[in-house]
Design an enzyme around this catalytic site. Structure first.
Site, PDB file in Angstrom:
ATOM      1  N   HIS A   1      52.786 -62.334 -40.259  1.00 39.33           N
ATOM      2  CA  HIS A   1      53.202 -62.384 -38.857  1.00 39.33           C
ATOM      3  C   HIS A   1      53.581 -63.816 -38.489  1.00 39.33           C
ATOM      4  CE1 HIS A   1      52.732 -60.011 -34.854  1.00 39.33           C
ATOM      5  NE2 HIS A   1      53.722 -60.905 -34.768  1.00 39.33           N
TER       6      HIS A   1
ATOM      7  N   ARG B   1      56.780 -55.073 -34.578  1.00 37.82           N
ATOM      8  CA  ARG B   1      55.352 -54.796 -34.470  1.00 37.82           C
ATOM      9  C   ARG B   1      54.986 -53.749 -35.517  1.00 37.82           C
ATOM     10  NH1 ARG B   1      54.506 -58.833 -31.853  1.00 37.82           N
ATOM     11  NH2 ARG B   1      53.391 -58.999 -29.852  1.00 37.82           N
TER      12      ARG B   1
ATOM     13  N   GLU C   1      43.065 -44.646 -43.407  1.00 36.50           N
ATOM     14  CA  GLU C   1      44.256 -44.355 -44.209  1.00 36.50           C
ATOM     15  C   GLU C   1      45.319 -45.425 -43.994  1.00 36.50           C
ATOM     16  OE1 GLU C   1      45.841 -40.475 -43.800  1.00 36.50           O
ATOM     17  OE2 GLU C   1      43.946 -39.457 -44.223  1.00 36.50           O
TER      18      GLU C   1
END
Length: 336
Positions: free
Chosen positions: A301, A232, A282
């Site tokens: 993914h 993840r 960011e």
């Protein structure tokens, strides 16, 4: 009749899931469930999302009589589990569908790095058959550090042993008997990170694993380490990874996940995020930097995405639904 809504559905999946229509009212939604489209689904008794449906409490409050969420994934960090627990909504998942599938993808990324396959293919397409800057490295004899030895991590180790790699692993619950059988050793995470030539991460998302790999962890790694993450995006501080790549601490990275991948998929959503300050800008910027680095291999993914694995997901999801409606629920997630 019980109404089920499946979101993020492809055409072939729709055909497979039509088998439920003889016993249930079934509706398919191609897009992820969000605040913008949930109003068309609020009469569902059961919903089956994939990972891009962000089922926050605000979204879930819209449902009138929701009884079950059966996510077509192993991870369930896209669902507000606390809200479900407090409101009597069961959540089930697919705990085992792609151990070998994701493990194979790890080595797809690793071989792309070790043999510079992308650069080599792009070059030969242009008719350039030179070997300049294409020198790679062998996997045999390299030390692979595996963080997390669940089903996927163990499959990675099995494949690594076939390549003749030495394996050192970390897990909060070591499986010493399996380690002896497969021929690898456990060690504290700091040691695994500090002496491995290649590091691959296989831990679930959650509060305990958020930014598990950050500046301190990159600092203790060997100079020139190769870093792989197919778990993840949230388990890696992506800004720290960008810094480690810029400083040469990490020589190359293979990533199938990014922390803001759902946002950067859509430019419109990205722009809304900028103006509404919904996301960490960011981190979004770091994601975009990684997408443009030549020594970073990123896939969308897709590590889980084989026909066999998808079929296993659908079969387990159907079983989760039928078992639940027969008062014999399976694969229930009870806490975060």
């Amino acid at each position: 009749m019980t109404k089920i809504i499946f979101s993020e559905i492809e055409t072939w999946e729709r055909d497979e899931l039509q088998r439920l229509s003889k016993d249930y009212t079934v509706k398919f939604v191609e897009e992820p469930l969000t605040m913008t489209n949930v109003d068309q689904c609020t009469d569902a008794d059961i919903i089956s999302p994939f990972i891009y449906s962000k089922l926050s409490s605000d979204v879930l409050k819209k449902f009138k009589h929701l009884k079950l969420i059966t996510t077509r994934s192993t991870g369930y960090d896209h669902i507000d589990i606390n809200f479900c627990n407090e409101n009597g909504i069961m959540v089930s998942n697919v705990p085992d569908y792609g151990k070998n599938t994701v493990a194979e993808h790890v080595f797809g990324l690793l071989l792309s790095i070790s043999h510079k396959i992308t650069k080599a293919v792009e070059r030969t397409i242009r008719g350039d058959f030179s070997l300049q800057n294409l020198m790679g490295f062998d996997l045999r004899g390299k030390r692979l550090g595996v963080v997390g030895t669940g089903g996927i991590g163990l499959c990675v180790i099995e494949i690594a042993k076939g390549f003749g790699m030495e394996v050192l692993a970390f897990d909060v619950k070591p499986k010493e008997e399996i380690a002896s059988k497969l021929g690898f050793c456990y060690a504290p995470m700091d040691k695994v990170l500090s002496i491995s030539d290649i590091i691959t991460i296989h831990v679930p998302a959650g509060k305990s694993t958020e930014n598990l790999i950050s500046t301190d962890q990159f600092n203790i790694m060997k100079n020139g380490v190769v870093f792989i993450n197919t778990s993840r995006g949230s388990v890696v501080d992506i800004r720290a990874l960008v810094r480690a790549l810029a400083e040469g601490k990490v020589s190359a990275a293979g990533l199938d996940v990014l922390p803001e991948e759902a946002t950067i998929k859509e430019e419109a959503e990205l722009m809304r995020s900028v103006y509404q300050k919904k996301h960490d800008l960011e981190t979004l910027l770091a994601d975009h930097i990684l997408l443009r680095l030549k020594n970073v291999y990123i896939t969308p993914h897709s590590a889980f995405y084989t026909r066999e694995a998808m079929q296993r997901i659908l079969d387990t999801t159907v079983d989760n639904i039928t078992s639940f409606t027969k008062n014999n629920p399976k694969n229930i997630v009870t806490k975060e």
